[in-house]
Design an enzyme around this catalytic site. Structure first.
Site, PDB file in Angstrom:
ATOM      1  N   TYR A  53      53.624  63.483  38.875  1.00  0.00           N
ATOM      2  CA  TYR A  53      53.858  64.667  38.387  1.00  0.00           C
ATOM      3  C   TYR A  53      52.584  65.294  37.602  1.00  0.00           C
ATOM      4  O   TYR A  53      52.252  64.895  36.908  1.00  0.00           O
ATOM      5  CB  TYR A  53      55.206  64.782  37.560  1.00  0.00           C
ATOM      6  N   GLY A 215      65.036  77.437  45.117  1.00  0.00           N
ATOM      7  CA  GLY A 215      65.264  78.641  45.047  1.00  0.00           C
ATOM      8  C   GLY A 215      65.238  79.705  46.183  1.00  0.00           C
ATOM      9  O   GLY A 215      65.541  81.013  45.763  1.00  0.00           O
TER      10      GLY A 215
END
Length: 300
Positions: A53, A215
């Site tokens: 990440y 989203g």
């Protein structure tokens, strides 16, 4: 907040904070610590990471913040993942993106993560992606060594199919405790490929990444997303709640498999919406309205 028991040694919060985008939030270490403390006040004590990440930077950012208040480590659970190798300036020896679930890499990755987090143990380690070259006996050896050394308390997988989960689990002397998979009102694949049934059969709570479907439901004009958005707004009105993301979280939380949503936001106002969804009860009819909107037809 309710805790979910994954093993005799591990309980996680019903909502988990995902740190995939931590490096993009442009927070100072003091701000990250403050976010952790605010999450704790909301009942969120579990934080989800992966070695890759932030182009291999997020673990260390979190560790720098945690070092400001080391005592907090006793109150939180750290999840991290390994097994993907990225082409990165931070890993100049990587020539291509590929998977590595060798014993050597798993142990090396865990050692790196421990240094990054500035801790001596990881609560839960996941294999990040299925590896077509995975030798389950070798993974089992790595897991057994890390557990015996106290460096990792429990183990699971991410994005594994039921058969891949079963294969690795069959080589272990202790059970895998979760499968972290993509799951949302827009992505029902885990409900139809046997993953959720397997988790229920084994009493293993699955973790849901991208629980808000990235989203897209908020802005996409694709037919499916428009259809879902309209249904979510309708149910939002029926439930008298503030936002459709609460409906999306509640849809997962109302399933009997004890699905654990991973919230990928650094804004407490957005995180709180997931926490508030814990108190939302959807009727079976409302739940199936969402399902119907997602698949575009009535159930058979």
């Amino acid at each position: 907040m309710e805790k979910i028991k994954l093993s005799e040694t591990l309980q996680v919060s019903r909502i988990v904070l995902g740190l995939w985008r931590l490096s993009e939030w442009n927070m100072e270490k003091e701000e990250i610590l403050h976010l952790m403390e605010e999450c704790k006040e909301l009942g969120i004590t579990t934080f989800d990471h992966a070695d890759i990440y932030g182009d291999y930077t997020c673990e260390a950012l979190f560790g720098e913040a945690l070092a400001l208040k080391p005592a907090l480590r006793r109150d939180i659970q750290i999840i991290t993942k390994c097994g993907i190798k990225l082409v990165s300036k931070n890993r100049p020896d990587h020539k291509i993106k590929y998977y590595d679930t060798s014993k050597k890499h798993i142990i090396h990755s865990v050692e790196n993560s421990l240094r990054n987090f500035r801790t001596d143990y990881i609560d839960l380690l996941l294999i990040h992606r299925p590896d077509p070259l995975m030798n389950p006996a070798e993974v089992a050896e790595a897991f057994a060594q890390l557990k015996a050394e106290g460096k990792v308390l429990d183990f699971g997988v991410s994005n594994f199919s039921p058969s891949q989960f079963h294969l690795l689990n069959s080589y272990l002397n202790f059970p895998l405790v979760t499968n972290q998979v993509e799951l949302s009102v827009s992505n029902l694949s885990q409900f139809v490929n046997g993953c959720i049934e397997q988790c229920q059969e084994r009493n293993i709570p699955p973790m849901a990444w991208s629980p808000l479907a990235g989203g897209e439901i908020f802005y996409s004009e694709n037919k499916k997303e428009v259809r879902l958005r309209e249904t979510l707004h309708k149910i939002k009105g029926e439930l008298n709640i503030d936002s459709i993301d609460q409906v999306m979280y509640a849809w997962l939380l109302n399933h009997p498999a004890n699905i654990i949503p991973i919230v990928g936001s650094g804004k407490v106002s957005r995180i709180r919406k997931a926490v508030d969804a814990l108190n939302i009860h959807m009727t079976r009819e409302q739940w199936f309205e969402v399902w119907q909107s997602s698949v575009g037809k009535e159930v058979d």
